[in-house]
Write an enzyme that holds these catalytic residues in place. Structure first.
Site, PDB file in Angstrom:
ATOM      1  N   HIS A 102       0.807  -0.839  -0.083  1.00 58.89           N
ATOM      2  CA  HIS A 102       0.268   0.044  -0.216  1.00 58.89           C
ATOM      3  C   HIS A 102       0.792   1.677   0.055  1.00 58.89           C
ATOM      4  CE1 HIS A 102      -3.528   3.109   1.902  1.00 58.89           C
ATOM      5  NE2 HIS A 102      -3.309   1.869   1.337  1.00 58.89           N
ATOM      6  N   ASP A 160       2.711  -3.782   8.127  1.00 62.36           N
ATOM      7  CA  ASP A 160       0.911  -4.041   7.529  1.00 62.36           C
ATOM      8  C   ASP A 160       0.162  -4.983   8.005  1.00 62.36           C
ATOM      9  OD1 ASP A 160      -0.932  -2.317   6.637  1.00 62.36           O
ATOM     10  OD2 ASP A 160       0.219  -1.745   5.327  1.00 62.36           O
ATOM     11  N   GLN A 169      -5.326  -5.340   6.463  1.00 64.14           N
ATOM     12  CA  GLN A 169      -5.744  -5.900   6.668  1.00 64.14           C
ATOM     13  C   GLN A 169      -6.003  -7.170   7.779  1.00 64.14           C
ATOM     14  OE1 GLN A 169      -8.748  -5.317   4.486  1.00 64.14           O
ATOM     15  NE2 GLN A 169      -7.283  -3.829   3.724  1.00 64.14           N
ATOM     16  N   LYS A 214     -10.957  -0.429  10.207  1.00 64.36           N
ATOM     17  CA  LYS A 214     -11.663  -1.331   9.234  1.00 64.36           C
ATOM     18  C   LYS A 214     -11.450  -2.286  10.270  1.00 64.36           C
ATOM     19  CE  LYS A 214      -8.118   0.350   5.105  1.00 64.36           C
ATOM     20  NZ  LYS A 214      -6.936   0.282   4.791  1.00 64.36           N
ATOM     21  N   CYS A 219      -4.670   2.226  -4.051  1.00 64.72           N
ATOM     22  CA  CYS A 219      -3.657   2.648  -3.346  1.00 64.72           C
ATOM     23  C   CYS A 219      -2.484   2.067  -3.547  1.00 64.72           C
ATOM     24  CB  CYS A 219      -3.809   2.921  -1.532  1.00 64.72           C
ATOM     25  SG  CYS A 219      -4.783   4.670  -1.229  1.00 64.72           S
TER      26      CYS A 219
HETATM   27  C1  LIG Z   1      -5.826   1.156   4.656  1.00 64.74           C
HETATM   28  C2  LIG Z   1      -4.858   0.741   4.718  1.00 64.74           C
HETATM   29  C3  LIG Z   1      -3.412   1.065   4.882  1.00 64.74           C
HETATM   30  C4  LIG Z   1      -3.590   2.622   5.166  1.00 64.74           C
HETATM   31  O1  LIG Z   1      -4.745   2.329   6.566  1.00 64.74           O
HETATM   32  P1  LIG Z   1      -5.145   4.624   6.622  1.00 64.74           P
HETATM   33  O2  LIG Z   1      -6.530   3.770   7.974  1.00 64.74           O
HETATM   34  O3  LIG Z   1      -5.785   5.154   6.089  1.00 64.74           O
HETATM   35  O4  LIG Z   1      -3.822   5.153   8.147  1.00 64.74           O
HETATM   36  C5  LIG Z   1      -2.597   0.744   5.152  1.00 64.74           C
HETATM   37  N1  LIG Z   1      -2.433  -0.783   4.655  1.00 64.74           N
HETATM   38  C6  LIG Z   1      -3.119  -1.519   4.157  1.00 64.74           C
HETATM   39  C7  LIG Z   1      -2.660  -2.590   3.665  1.00 64.74           C
HETATM   40  C8  LIG Z   1      -4.593  -0.690   4.644  1.00 64.74           C
HETATM   41  O5  LIG Z   1      -5.326  -1.830   3.646  1.00 64.74           O
END
Ligand SMILES: *Cc1c(COP(=O)(O)O)cnc(C)c1O
Length: 414
Positions: free
Chosen positions: A131, A208, A211, A234, A372
């Protein structure tokens, strides 16, 4: 085994769906089908009610007041930290830093850890499926420090090339920062193996988890990563809030990223000394309400059980893949053996944004675009995909409506 199966089947997902008021409304004259959960998930009444109660009866600033209301707010805020520590099985509650989300958490690590530890020629390893939030902060710090970004390539099926990763690792590798579950492809990456290899090479790791946290049980100590980041919105919590997990000894050696109130020990115009971790990284009035909302969301998810959620979502994704496969001309982008909650696809003769618009007219919310993640779009030679992302409160009818919607859209282009 038998026992787990009974427990999982005891969860009534039809009842759970009723707890999400947003799902029970019409959109453009049709019952809403919400399949954009990877962008932001929906909030159950329990979390909305908890936020409402906080704002009506409990609100006050934290860490400052001698009065009872402020102490109550402080207690709730700090209880949220403890709750999140337990949820991800971190070793210590002071390893949980409150941020504004995944993006903010990565910026914090890149700027605080990266700026102090990277020098000319040092290497940061990312993957081709990151991302933008896990690319741009590292590039910005690399520009200032002279560090170099290296990228693990992705195979045609959307999996990381682990052999290529092993070759990229060297004594110059300072950081390996990798997405756990791809928001563009749905691939589940073998993070435990990635972390172990990085540590062997003497590098520090960031995962990260934006998800993965809403989809499966996360055990930080089992994964063994040094940093893990995610967003509240999320995982059924409020927006503008998120978590940075960091290993205590690393956090303690890191300088503050933002200055202001709460993060200090003593301030004079000549010199300022800083507060201890985690407060050193939480300058100013923090998102108090959001932390309490996320705490409630964690209770909510835990009551259902992350294993039951994973099983339910996997079932729905498998059903979606099976039904989508039957549509003529549809091509999946990302067909990893291990995948979760996200299905991304394209048609040669229908632009994703046209498809998204026609689906929206039928009350079906999907995401179209580059998600993104422009580098992975380029890797697959597509400008955009249509992405359906599934949560545990979706059902088979949602998938059926998506299939009908796509077939209806196709009739315009044939
Ligand atoms: C949504 C997402 C982000 C960014 O999250 P924010 O809440 O917009 O800061 C980063 N990495 C992944 C894999 C995402 O799905």
């Amino acid at each position: 085994m038998q026992e787990t199966a009974t427990k999982i089947s005891a969860v009534d997902f039809d009842e759970i769906r009723k707890e999400f008021p947003v799902l029970h409304q019409e959109m453009n004259g049709h019952p809403l089908v919400y399949l954009d959960n990877a962008a932001s998930s929906q909030m159950p009444v329990q979390v909305a009610d908890r936020l409402d109660y906080y704002h009506r009866f409990e609100h006050s600033n934290v860490h400052r007041g001698i009065h009872t209301l402020s102490q109550r707010a402080t207690d709730s805020y700090e209880a949220a930290r403890k709750k999140i520590q337990v949820f991800i099985n971190a070793a210590d509650e002071n390893e949980i830093i409150f941020t504004s989300g995944t993006t903010d958490s990565i910026n914090l690590v890149a700027n605080s850890y990266g700026m102090t530890n990277f020098s000319e020629g040092d290497e940061v390893i990312l993957t081709e499926m990151e991302h933008h939030a896990n690319i741009v902060p590292w590039q910005m710090v690399a520009q200032k420090t002279g560090a170099i970004i290296k990228v693990i390539p992705v195979t045609d099926s959307g999996e990381l090339d682990i052999e290529a990763y092993k070759k990229l690792l060297s004594p110059r590798t300072k950081m390996v920062s990798v997405i756990h579950i791809s928001n563009a492809l749905g691939t589940i990456n073998p993070v435990k193996e990635i972390v172990a290899l990085a540590h062997e090479a003497g590098a520090v790791t960031l995962i990260d988890g934006a998800q993965s946290i809403p989809h499966q049980n996360i055990d930080i100590q089992d994964i063994g990563t040094d940093f893990y980041v995610f967003s509240s919105h999320k995982m059924c919590g409020p927006t503008g809030f998120g978590i940075l997990y960091g290993r205590k000894d690393l956090l303690e050696a890191m300088p503050p990223y933002r200055g202001g109130g709460d993060m200090i020990d003593k301030v004079s115009f000549e010199e300022t000394t800083y507060n201890v971790v985690p407060f050193r990284f939480e300058a100013g009035t923090p998102p108090i309400a959001a932390s309490i909302g996320l705490s409630e969301a964690v209770d909510y998810l835990s009551a259902i059980g992350m294993d039951a959620i994973e099983t339910q979502e996997t079932k729905l994704v498998e059903y979606a893949v099976q039904e989508l496969s039957a549509i003529n001309g549809l091509r999946f982008i990302g067909e990893a053996k291990k995948r979760a909650s996200v299905v991304s696809f394209v048609f040669d003769h229908i632009h994703a944004s046209d498809l998204g618009t026609i689906l929206d007219k039928q009350g079906i919310a999907v995401r179209t675009g580059h998600h993104c993640a422009q580098p992975i779009m380029r890797r697959f030679n597509v400008p955009a995909t249509t992405r359906a992302s599934i949560a545990f409160y979706n059902n088979k009818e949602d998938v059926d409506r998506l299939i009908e919607g796509i077939n209806y859209a196709k009739s315009f282009f044939e």
